[in-house]
Design an enzyme around this catalytic site. Structure first.
Site, short mmCIF file in Angstrom:
data_model
loop_
_atom_site.label_atom_id
_atom_site.label_comp_id
_atom_site.label_asym_id
_atom_site.label_seq_id
_atom_site.Cartn_x
_atom_site.Cartn_y
_atom_site.Cartn_z
N LYS A 198 56.08 23.83 56.37
CA LYS A 198 56.92 24.57 55.44
C LYS A 198 57.63 23.57 54.53
O LYS A 198 58.38 22.71 54.99
CB LYS A 198 57.94 25.42 56.19
N LYS B 224 53.31 27.01 54.13
CA LYS B 224 54.17 27.76 53.22
C LYS B 224 54.80 26.79 52.23
O LYS B 224 55.33 25.75 52.65
CB LYS B 224 55.26 28.49 54.03
#
Length: 327
Positions: free
Chosen positions: A197, A250
């Protein structure tokens, strides 16, 4: 004039042959639908920076879930908007077994038992500082935060969550959650780790949706540097070794190379998050008439499959699944 004997255009001459040789396809079961839930009664609020996407109170959520099921969506990822009065630096409300997340899980599993329910495990919606961990002297503390996150995962699982999805990026949290879940007799609860992320600027509309923007500084001390790929592979490997069942990259579109690298290096299901900023950009351009929304939506989602993603968390889930179903 000489012409080539190999003519790749032969396999592009009609929709029939193009379909026959197509390498990647989308299916509604590929999609994870994010759901935003808020306290109150009889409310459905559109998120201004995410046109066409809403926050729901539990009493009106059923219609949305039924529409998702109708088009073939099998999985939802839950997020809750927490009132400021319930926020503190310790994530106290996150551990409330009667809290909004836990009640939401119970509601969905009781009324829609076949839906696969994933829950966001992170402190920022509950934090008075808007950070993913406990703050001391301006620093986000890793180990004390992991202890809270592990307890949060157990609370979600006891409420009936099929899979917890830690999005915090604290070091060691997957191992701590797996240990806590197993010790609580919840060994069948899965973990979808936000393993890679990034500290991205594409999250703005999401933070508006949950009122979870950091109150000071940024998240660069715990989320990843957008310049790094090798580090993402290290993060993924650690999470797999600690017990992750699915790993996530992400954001999505700007990080297709990371998705490909993860899929090529690890034999594990890979998910990708088509984040709020990506959604908002397509929506805004479509509203201006600069892009065909449906075509760009489907092209973007297909790109995730081409890069190697097995699952796609996307705000386009319902619309894309409907298009696929109606073909």
């Amino acid at each position: 004039m000489k012409y080539p004997t190999t003519r790749l255009r032969r396999n592009r001459r009609s929709s029939a042959i193009r379909g026959m040789v197509q390498e990647n396809r989308l299916h509604p079961s590929d999609f994870i639908a994010p759901i935003f839930i808020m306290e109150g009664k009889n409310q459905k609020e559109e998120i201004p920076s995410m046109p066409g996407y809403y926050r729901y109170t539990l009493d009106v959520l059923g219609k949305e879930l039924e529409e998702l099921i109708e088009v073939g969506i099998q999985s939802v990822l839950l997020f809750v908007k927490v009132p400021d009065s319930k926020k503190d630096n310790e994530g106290t409300e996150a551990l409330n077994d009667q809290g909004l997340m836990q009640e939401s899980v119970r509601f969905i599993k009781k009324n829609y038992p076949d839906l696969w329910v994933m829950t966001d495990v992170a402190m920022d919606p509950y934090s008075s500082y808007g950070h993913d961990g406990i703050v001391e002297d301006g620093e986000i503390m890793n180990d004390p935060s992991v202890e809270v996150l592990a307890k949060m995962a157990v609370s979600h699982a006891k409420a009936g969550a099929d899979m917890v999805a830690p999005s915090d990026m604290m070091d060691g949290r997957i191992g701590a959650m797996r240990k806590a879940l197993d010790e609580a007799g919840l060994e069948n609860t899965g973990i979808m780790a936000y393993s890679a992320k990034y500290a991205s600027s594409f999250y703005g509309p999401f933070r508006d949706a949950l009122d979870s923007a950091p109150g000071f500084g940024d998240k660069k001390t715990y989320q990843m540097n957008p310049a790094n790929v090798d580090e993402a592979l290290r993060e993924v490997e650690l999470d797999i070794n600690e017990g992750a069942d699915i790993v996530m990259v992400k954001p999505g579109m700007p990080y297709l190379d990371v998705v490909r690298a993860v899929k090529q290096n690890f034999n594990i299901p890979v998910s990708v998050y088509n984040v709020s900023g990506e959604y908002a950009m397509i929506k805004a351009a479509a509203e201006k008439g600069w892009l065909n929304e449906e075509e760009v939506m489907m092209e973007s989602l297909l790109a995730f499959k081409r890069a190697g993603a097995d699952l796609i968390a996307t705000y386009f889930a319902k619309d894309a699944a409907k298009l696929i179903k109606d073909k």
